[in-house]
Design a protein around this motif. Structure first.
Motif, PDB file in Angstrom:
ATOM      1  N   ILE A  75       0.828  -1.202   0.000  1.00  0.00           N
ATOM      2  CA  ILE A  75       0.000   0.000   0.000  1.00  0.00           C
ATOM      3  C   ILE A  75       0.867   1.258   0.000  1.00  0.00           C
ATOM      4  CG2 ILE A  75      -0.269   0.126   2.510  1.00  0.00           C
ATOM      5  CD1 ILE A  75      -2.994   0.828  -0.112  1.00  0.00           C
ATOM      6  N   TYR A  76       2.017   1.183   0.695  1.00  0.00           N
ATOM      7  CA  TYR A  76       2.958   2.308   0.740  1.00  0.00           C
ATOM      8  C   TYR A  76       3.661   2.460  -0.609  1.00  0.00           C
ATOM      9  CZ  TYR A  76       6.118   5.497   3.306  1.00  0.00           C
ATOM     10  OH  TYR A  76       6.806   6.593   3.776  1.00  0.00           O
ATOM     11  N   SER A  77       4.108   1.328  -1.177  1.00  0.00           N
ATOM     12  CA  SER A  77       4.750   1.358  -2.498  1.00  0.00           C
ATOM     13  C   SER A  77       3.783   1.869  -3.559  1.00  0.00           C
ATOM     14  CB  SER A  77       5.239  -0.047  -2.869  1.00  0.00           C
ATOM     15  OG  SER A  77       6.122  -0.558  -1.904  1.00  0.00           O
ATOM     16  N   LYS A  78       2.538   1.435  -3.460  1.00  0.00           N
ATOM     17  CA  LYS A  78       1.520   1.857  -4.430  1.00  0.00           C
ATOM     18  C   LYS A  78       1.293   3.361  -4.353  1.00  0.00           C
ATOM     19  CE  LYS A  78      -3.272   1.049  -5.825  1.00  0.00           C
ATOM     20  NZ  LYS A  78      -4.498   0.249  -5.593  1.00  0.00           N
ATOM     21  N   ALA A  79       1.232   3.896  -3.124  1.00  0.00           N
ATOM     22  CA  ALA A  79       0.989   5.328  -2.964  1.00  0.00           C
ATOM     23  C   ALA A  79       2.080   6.150  -3.637  1.00  0.00           C
ATOM     24  CB  ALA A  79       0.909   5.677  -1.475  1.00  0.00           C
ATOM     25  N   TYR A  80       3.349   5.765  -3.449  1.00  0.00           N
ATOM     26  CA  TYR A  80       4.442   6.550  -4.032  1.00  0.00           C
ATOM     27  C   TYR A  80       4.600   6.291  -5.527  1.00  0.00           C
ATOM     28  CZ  TYR A  80       5.883   8.834   0.199  1.00  0.00           C
ATOM     29  OH  TYR A  80       5.906   9.657   1.300  1.00  0.00           O
ATOM     30  N   LEU A 112       9.229  -4.593  -1.827  1.00  0.00           N
ATOM     31  CA  LEU A 112       8.237  -3.544  -2.064  1.00  0.00           C
ATOM     32  C   LEU A 112       6.810  -4.057  -1.906  1.00  0.00           C
ATOM     33  CD1 LEU A 112       9.740  -1.583  -5.121  1.00  0.00           C
ATOM     34  CD2 LEU A 112       9.771  -0.950  -2.688  1.00  0.00           C
ATOM     35  N   ASN A 113       6.678  -5.334  -1.602  1.00  0.00           N
ATOM     36  CA  ASN A 113       5.363  -5.916  -1.319  1.00  0.00           C
ATOM     37  C   ASN A 113       5.524  -6.891  -0.160  1.00  0.00           C
ATOM     38  OD1 ASN A 113       2.747  -6.894  -1.333  1.00  0.00           O
ATOM     39  ND2 ASN A 113       3.070  -8.236  -3.101  1.00  0.00           N
ATOM     40  N   ALA A 114       5.885  -6.309   0.987  1.00  0.00           N
ATOM     41  CA  ALA A 114       6.143  -7.134   2.170  1.00  0.00           C
ATOM     42  C   ALA A 114       4.837  -7.580   2.800  1.00  0.00           C
ATOM     43  CB  ALA A 114       6.971  -6.342   3.176  1.00  0.00           C
ATOM     44  N   VAL A 115       4.820  -8.816   3.246  1.00  0.00           N
ATOM     45  CA  VAL A 115       3.618  -9.366   3.874  1.00  0.00           C
ATOM     46  C   VAL A 115       3.922  -9.711   5.334  1.00  0.00           C
ATOM     47  CG1 VAL A 115       2.691 -10.223   1.710  1.00  0.00           C
ATOM     48  CG2 VAL A 115       4.205 -11.691   3.060  1.00  0.00           C
ATOM     49  N   ARG A 116       2.884  -9.748   6.146  1.00  0.00           N
ATOM     50  CA  ARG A 116       3.061 -10.072   7.561  1.00  0.00           C
ATOM     51  C   ARG A 116       3.762 -11.421   7.715  1.00  0.00           C
ATOM     52  NH1 ARG A 116      -0.230  -7.054  11.043  1.00  0.00           N
ATOM     53  NH2 ARG A 116      -1.736  -5.711   9.997  1.00  0.00           N
TER      54      ARG A 116
END
Length: 333
Positions: A75-80, A112-116
């Motif tokens: 979500i953070y990578s997507k925003a930027y 860039l797409n880290a998961v729990r």
């Protein structure tokens, strides 16, 4: 009800975005950045695809998740990524559901797409590199229109100050946000010591010193740190920090562009890499908790932005002005 007004805004936004995307070249372009990482370099990769229906960004090829807290949630990578696209496609069109609906971002599981339960406390380091990553791909589709790479990630520093063992004094936790130089733009120099893409400001040093027993001896532009070019990259800055007498401190470094400086664009030179050291020359790491003993000063030399265009085309007047500005900064006059 505001429903009618909202629909009007969305419909106008949607029509404007269709028009802008229709005018863009169609196809796919890829780019990769190598960053400092934590204990080894990290590669970020992106492919940008432009179709009539919208723009897609795919982070396939990016390095796997890290065991350190430098991972970035999607979500953070997507925003930027969307921020970078918006700057190019339609900077003057409102950000809303209608405009952002034209951008899609996808990625396999990676840094860039880290998961729990991946640690993500320092997600901003690579998240702030995403715009340069995406813009580098778009530059191949739209040559001559995209700024050079900049410092990217903020140089945030968390300082934990305490009296030396057996002494008396104050304890404090101090956080500073610091910015390197932006990349040069087509037709304009890069902005110096300016946060991009975050836009965050830091407190004045007087306020920072008030929060804890530290002295900031220097906070000035870093001469010659911007990449050379027809348009010069923005300058980084030099910050010198010491605990007051009878105190010592630990600090958490959250830095990048120390081993991998910002690239120039269209023949422009790279920005100067960052440096983290003590005043006795001891080299410190760009990330992680470290100690500064009493009487020593921590010196941060923030990276500069990349230059834009052939350096031989930079005017003599512009170069003279560069030196004049740097002299004023360096000498505080």
């Amino acid at each position: 009800s505001l429903d009618g007004l909202g629909e009007f805004i969305f419909s106008r936004t949607r029509d404007a975005m269709v028009e802008r995307i229709k005018a863009m070249p169609k196809g796919s372009w890829s780019n990769a950045l190598v960053t400092d990482g934590y204990d080894e370099p990290v590669k970020l990769a992106a492919t940008v695809t432009v179709r009539d229906a919208g723009v897609e960004v795919d982070f396939t090829g990016t390095d796997p998740m890290s065991r350190w807290g430098i991972n970035c949630p999607i979500i953070y990578s997507k925003a930027y990524a969307c921020y970078a696209l918006k700057c190019v496609v339609a900077p003057d069109i409102p950000n809303n559901a209608a405009s952002l609906a034209f951008f899609t971002v996808s990625s396999p599981v990676n840094i860039l797409n880290a998961v729990r339960p991946a640690p993500v406390a320092l997600r901003h380091i690579f998240g702030h590199m995403v715009p340069d990553l995406v813009l580098g791909a778009i530059a191949k589709a739209m040559p001559g229109k995209i700024l050079a790479e900049g410092a990217g990630a903020l140089w945030n520093i968390h300082i934990s100050v305490r009296p030396v063992s057996g002494g008396s004094g104050r304890r404090a936790e101090v956080l500073m946000f610091n910015s390197g130089g932006m990349g040069a733009r087509p037709g304009l120099d890069g902005l110096s010591a300016t946060a991009f893409p975050s836009g965050v400001h830091t407190m004045p040093i007087e306020a920072t010193e008030h929060t804890g027993p530290i002295v900031i001896w220097r906070k000035e532009l870093r001469p010659d740190s911007g990449g050379d070019g027809e348009f010069r990259g923005g300058l980084g800055q030099v910050i010198e920090i010491e605990a007051i007498e009878g105190h010592e401190f630990d600090f958490s470094a959250m830095f990048d562009r120390v081993n991998h400086p910002a690239h120039g664009r269209n023949g422009g030179g790279p920005g100067v890499a960052g440096v983290v050291r003590l005043d006795d020359g001891t080299q410190m790491r760009p990330k992680g908790w470290q100690h500064v003993p009493a009487g020593r000063r921590l010196i941060l030399q923030l990276p500069g932005g990349g230059g834009y265009g052939d350096p031989s085309k930079r005017s003599t007047e512009a170069r003279a002005n560069d030196r004049s500005k740097e002299y004023i900064s360096e000498n505080g006059k």
